[in-house]
Design a protein around this motif. Structure first.
Motif, mmCIF file in Angstrom:
data_model
loop_
_atom_site.group_PDB
_atom_site.id
_atom_site.type_symbol
_atom_site.label_atom_id
_atom_site.label_comp_id
_atom_site.label_asym_id
_atom_site.label_seq_id
_atom_site.Cartn_x
_atom_site.Cartn_y
_atom_site.Cartn_z
ATOM 1 N N SER A 3 1.578 21.346 20.881
ATOM 2 C CA SER A 3 1.454 20.758 19.185
ATOM 3 C C SER A 3 0.411 19.335 18.442
ATOM 4 O O SER A 3 0.928 19.007 20.122
ATOM 5 C CB SER A 3 2.742 20.664 18.190
ATOM 6 N N GLY A 4 -0.585 19.571 18.870
ATOM 7 C CA GLY A 4 -1.396 18.157 17.966
ATOM 8 C C GLY A 4 -2.814 18.286 19.073
ATOM 9 O O GLY A 4 -3.487 17.380 18.953
ATOM 10 N N ARG A 5 -2.295 18.881 20.456
ATOM 11 C CA ARG A 5 -3.541 18.702 21.124
ATOM 12 C C ARG A 5 -3.206 20.396 21.763
ATOM 13 O O ARG A 5 -2.743 20.942 21.892
ATOM 14 C CB ARG A 5 -3.785 17.666 22.038
ATOM 15 N N VAL A 6 -4.797 20.058 22.763
ATOM 16 C CA VAL A 6 -5.119 21.472 23.767
ATOM 17 C C VAL A 6 -4.386 21.371 24.772
ATOM 18 O O VAL A 6 -4.909 20.604 25.569
ATOM 19 C CB VAL A 6 -6.493 21.806 23.586
ATOM 20 N N SER A 7 -3.893 22.296 25.288
ATOM 21 C CA SER A 7 -2.714 22.260 26.470
ATOM 22 C C SER A 7 -3.934 22.585 28.140
ATOM 23 O O SER A 7 -4.993 22.821 27.662
ATOM 24 C CB SER A 7 -1.876 23.922 26.562
ATOM 25 N N LYS A 8 -3.647 22.057 28.751
ATOM 26 C CA LYS A 8 -4.761 21.989 29.917
ATOM 27 C C LYS A 8 -4.962 22.984 30.107
ATOM 28 O O LYS A 8 -5.768 24.035 31.266
ATOM 29 C CB LYS A 8 -4.593 20.733 31.032
ATOM 30 N N LEU A 9 -3.876 24.262 30.158
ATOM 31 C CA LEU A 9 -3.529 25.160 30.371
ATOM 32 C C LEU A 9 -4.517 26.251 29.971
ATOM 33 O O LEU A 9 -5.003 27.432 30.390
ATOM 34 C CB LEU A 9 -2.418 26.439 30.916
ATOM 35 N N ALA A 18 -11.453 26.255 17.068
ATOM 36 C CA ALA A 18 -11.773 26.321 14.907
ATOM 37 C C ALA A 18 -11.185 27.125 14.348
ATOM 38 O O ALA A 18 -10.867 26.809 13.749
ATOM 39 C CB ALA A 18 -13.291 26.098 15.390
ATOM 40 N N ILE A 19 -11.629 28.307 14.793
ATOM 41 C CA ILE A 19 -11.304 29.825 14.552
ATOM 42 C C ILE A 19 -9.684 30.082 14.184
ATOM 43 O O ILE A 19 -9.565 29.994 13.337
ATOM 44 C CB ILE A 19 -12.026 30.981 14.882
ATOM 45 N N ASP A 20 -8.982 29.493 15.705
ATOM 46 C CA ASP A 20 -7.402 29.682 15.546
ATOM 47 C C ASP A 20 -7.005 28.573 14.573
ATOM 48 O O ASP A 20 -5.838 29.192 14.177
ATOM 49 C CB ASP A 20 -7.102 29.866 17.112
ATOM 50 N N GLU A 21 -7.690 27.603 14.825
ATOM 51 C CA GLU A 21 -7.089 25.850 13.820
ATOM 52 C C GLU A 21 -7.355 27.376 11.962
ATOM 53 O O GLU A 21 -6.616 26.158 11.432
ATOM 54 C CB GLU A 21 -7.432 25.263 13.956
ATOM 55 N N TRP A 22 -8.348 27.985 11.807
ATOM 56 C CA TRP A 22 -8.333 28.170 10.486
ATOM 57 C C TRP A 22 -7.557 29.511 9.743
ATOM 58 O O TRP A 22 -7.066 29.906 9.290
ATOM 59 C CB TRP A 22 -9.884 28.797 10.288
ATOM 60 N N LEU A 23 -6.989 30.295 11.016
ATOM 61 C CA LEU A 23 -6.618 31.298 10.706
ATOM 62 C C LEU A 23 -5.105 31.042 10.147
ATOM 63 O O LEU A 23 -4.516 30.548 10.587
ATOM 64 C CB LEU A 23 -6.902 32.458 11.875
ATOM 65 N N PRO A 24 -4.772 31.840 9.152
ATOM 66 C CA PRO A 24 -2.775 31.847 8.980
ATOM 67 C C PRO A 24 -2.138 30.942 9.902
ATOM 68 O O PRO A 24 -0.886 30.658 9.573
ATOM 69 C CB PRO A 24 -3.392 32.683 7.841
ATOM 70 N N VAL A 25 -2.223 32.059 10.928
ATOM 71 C CA VAL A 25 -1.013 32.608 12.073
ATOM 72 C C VAL A 25 -1.100 31.461 12.577
ATOM 73 O O VAL A 25 -0.074 30.594 12.651
ATOM 74 C CB VAL A 25 -0.542 34.231 12.467
ATOM 75 N N THR A 26 -2.596 30.767 12.917
ATOM 76 C CA THR A 26 -1.777 30.490 14.190
ATOM 77 C C THR A 26 -2.987 28.822 14.123
ATOM 78 O O THR A 26 -2.625 27.690 14.683
ATOM 79 C CB THR A 26 -2.757 30.184 15.397
ATOM 80 N N ALA A 338 -17.113 40.801 13.222
ATOM 81 C CA ALA A 338 -17.881 40.498 11.964
ATOM 82 C C ALA A 338 -19.377 38.989 11.478
ATOM 83 O O ALA A 338 -19.633 39.430 11.662
ATOM 84 C CB ALA A 338 -17.668 41.116 10.680
ATOM 85 N N LYS A 339 -18.500 38.546 12.657
ATOM 86 C CA LYS A 339 -18.899 37.104 12.861
ATOM 87 C C LYS A 339 -19.415 36.491 11.811
ATOM 88 O O LYS A 339 -20.797 36.054 10.830
ATOM 89 C CB LYS A 339 -20.223 37.265 13.553
ATOM 90 N N PHE A 340 -18.298 36.493 10.391
ATOM 91 C CA PHE A 340 -18.413 36.227 9.424
ATOM 92 C C PHE A 340 -18.216 34.912 9.507
ATOM 93 O O PHE A 340 -17.426 34.429 10.035
ATOM 94 C CB PHE A 340 -17.732 36.514 7.858
ATOM 95 N N GLN A 341 -18.532 33.141 8.517
ATOM 96 C CA GLN A 341 -18.248 31.973 8.925
ATOM 97 C C GLN A 341 -16.841 32.500 8.074
ATOM 98 O O GLN A 341 -16.644 32.734 6.850
ATOM 99 C CB GLN A 341 -19.296 30.894 8.496
ATOM 100 N N PRO A 342 -15.967 31.178 8.550
ATOM 101 C CA PRO A 342 -15.037 31.192 8.103
ATOM 102 C C PRO A 342 -14.746 29.841 6.551
ATOM 103 O O PRO A 342 -15.595 29.210 6.695
ATOM 104 C CB PRO A 342 -13.819 30.658 9.145
ATOM 105 N N SER A 343 -14.555 30.200 5.484
ATOM 106 C CA SER A 343 -14.384 29.951 4.239
ATOM 107 C C SER A 343 -13.372 30.236 3.255
ATOM 108 O O SER A 343 -12.817 31.061 3.592
ATOM 109 C CB SER A 343 -16.012 30.394 3.721
#
Length: 441
Positions: A3-9, A18-26, A338-343
């Motif tokens: 939580s709050g930072r990316v794991s070394k793994l 960036a995409i995962d941080e935009w998607l509603p679940v992740t 489909a390569k749409f830009q998150p918006s």
């Protein structure tokens, strides 16, 4: 993973993060164990609890109570399996049901096995909640103003959908926390009203506990239909991994700890709601109970009106819980494949379209619940009763004839039987619903 930072793994690229941080679940991993509790209560304790006395009346005392208890035990076990498998690979989280399926069955086969079944349950449940919300609004209006000019159910479905048009634009799972909490409280409240009002009313002298149907063929179809109703009552597994995805996790404190604590609390609440409603409802009314116990309980008028209002609030929250993974699935496809830009515009279009489509189907097919009983039998039993067991056998590989191996195969056999009989019972419900709809139309 952390939580709050990316794991070394974590092996994801910056773009993938960036995409995962935009998607509603992740996008947000700050949930607590109690989030898991009330999200699971909202997903599990739907309006279907009100049909459980009717299901018991079709099965009889012995078989009815046994089916309820066994379903509770089996689905609690399969829920535990899914929580455990969320982080079965070090450094990776299976945040979605289909991701776990892909790991077990392969990239293409996993999607084919899981996604259609998950969509049937989630989209179908959203449509059923549209119909349920509209009919509950209609019942609420009739109870408060019995002399008012009656309106068509269509108008009430549209009124109900207006709430979902607004709430659909809450961006993430954590952002619907307040709605889910209110829905969980409401589900407990109308369940308590149902069994408490029935208990206060007391049994009648002519109460009859014989099976509803008097022919062997009728009893068989009633049994199939009732088992489908019981299976539908335990349909919360389709959103379990997505709920767990919102909980923070580190190697020292994995997410399965708080998630499982929340699941246990949720299942205790499920037992508190399901068993008293089913047993007391059948005890009081016998085989004369309606398929919605609130219809049988028409007095006191104000209390039943309040219960219907609680149902409305609950299905609003339930709609958000089951629609969020669908939004996530569609938005993931659009931005990753489909390569749409998150918006925000993309998100607005996806969610508005989904609410419009579910509203349209609810209006066009107001007996959709019977259809879900038919099609849902193919998806409800696998996703809640035995698909987790199959995945567990593939991933964990327990020794043949060990306790774990035997338990999983018992669950698989029971789930397959449900998958076969529930659609048969649902087909009969479809025929009855269509006839009723045509008669009143």
């Amino acid at each position: 993973m952390e939580s709050g930072r990316v794991s070394k793994l974590d092996t994801r690229t910056a773009e993938e993060i960036a995409i995962d941080e935009w998607l509603p679940v992740t996008s947000s991993r700050t949930a607590k164990w109690w989030y898991s509790a009330f999200h699971n209560v909202t997903a599990m304790v739907g309006a279907g609890v009100l049909s459980l006395p009717y299901a018991v009346s079709e099965l009889g005392w012995g078989f009815g109570v046994t089916a309820l208890v066994m379903s509770w035990v089996i689905t609690l076990y399969t829920l535990w399996q899914m929580v455990e498998m969320h982080e079965t690979v070090p450094g990776k989280r299976f945040d979605r049901y289909h991701e776990l399926g892909q790991y077990a069955f392969g990239e293409k086969l996993g999607l084919f096995v899981v996604v259609p079944q998950q969509l049937v349950v989630e989209v179908g449940t959203c449509i059923v909640y549209m119909v349920t919300g509209g009919k509950s609004l209609l019942k609420f209006q009739q109870l408060l103003c019995p002399d008012c000019k009656p309106l068509k159910t269509t108008y009430f479905i549209l009124i109900f959908s207006s709430f979902n048009f607004v709430l659909a634009h809450l961006p993430t799972f954590n952002s619907i926390t307040g709605v889910s909490l209110a829905a969980a409280v409401m589900s407990i409240s109308y369940s308590v009203i149902a069994w408490a009002a029935a208990l206060k009313r007391g049994t009648h002298e002519d109460v009859d506990y014989s099976l509803r149907s008097k022919t062997h063929v009728g009893q068989m179809f009633d049994m199939f239909s009732a088992l489908g109703d019981v299976a539908f009552a335990y349909a919360g597994h389709n959103v379990v991994l997505e709920i767990q995805a919102t909980i923070p996790s580190t190697p020292e404190k994995p997410s399965k700890g708080p998630m499982w604590l929340g699941c246990v609390v949720a299942y205790l609440i499920v037992a508190f709601c399901y068993f008293p409603v089913a047993i007391i409802g059948y005890y009081v009314f016998g085989n004369k109970v309606d398929d919605n116990i609130l219809i049988t309980l028409d007095h006191p008028r104000w209390l039943i009106a309040m219960a219907n209002l609680f149902v409305i609030i609950h299905v609003i929250g339930g709609y958000q819980i089951f629609s969020m993974p669908v939004y996530d699935m569609i938005e993931t496809f659009l931005v990753k494949s489909a390569k749409f830009q998150p918006s925000s515009i993309l998100r607005f279009f996806v969610r508005t379209t989904f609410v419009v489509l579910t509203t349209f189907v609810a209006i066009a097919i107001p007996f959709f619940g019977a259809l879900l009983g038919f099609f849902g039998g193919f998806a409800l039993a696998p996703t809640s009763y035995y698909l987790p067991c199959i995945i567990w056998l593939i991933i964990k590989k327990p020794r043949k004839w060990s306790i774990s191996w035997c338990i999983n195969w018992i669950c698989i056999v029971i789930g397959v039987v449900l998958m076969i009989v529930a659609p048969i019972g649902g087909l009969r419900s479809i025929i009855k619903s269509v006839r009723t709809y045509q008669y009143y139309s």
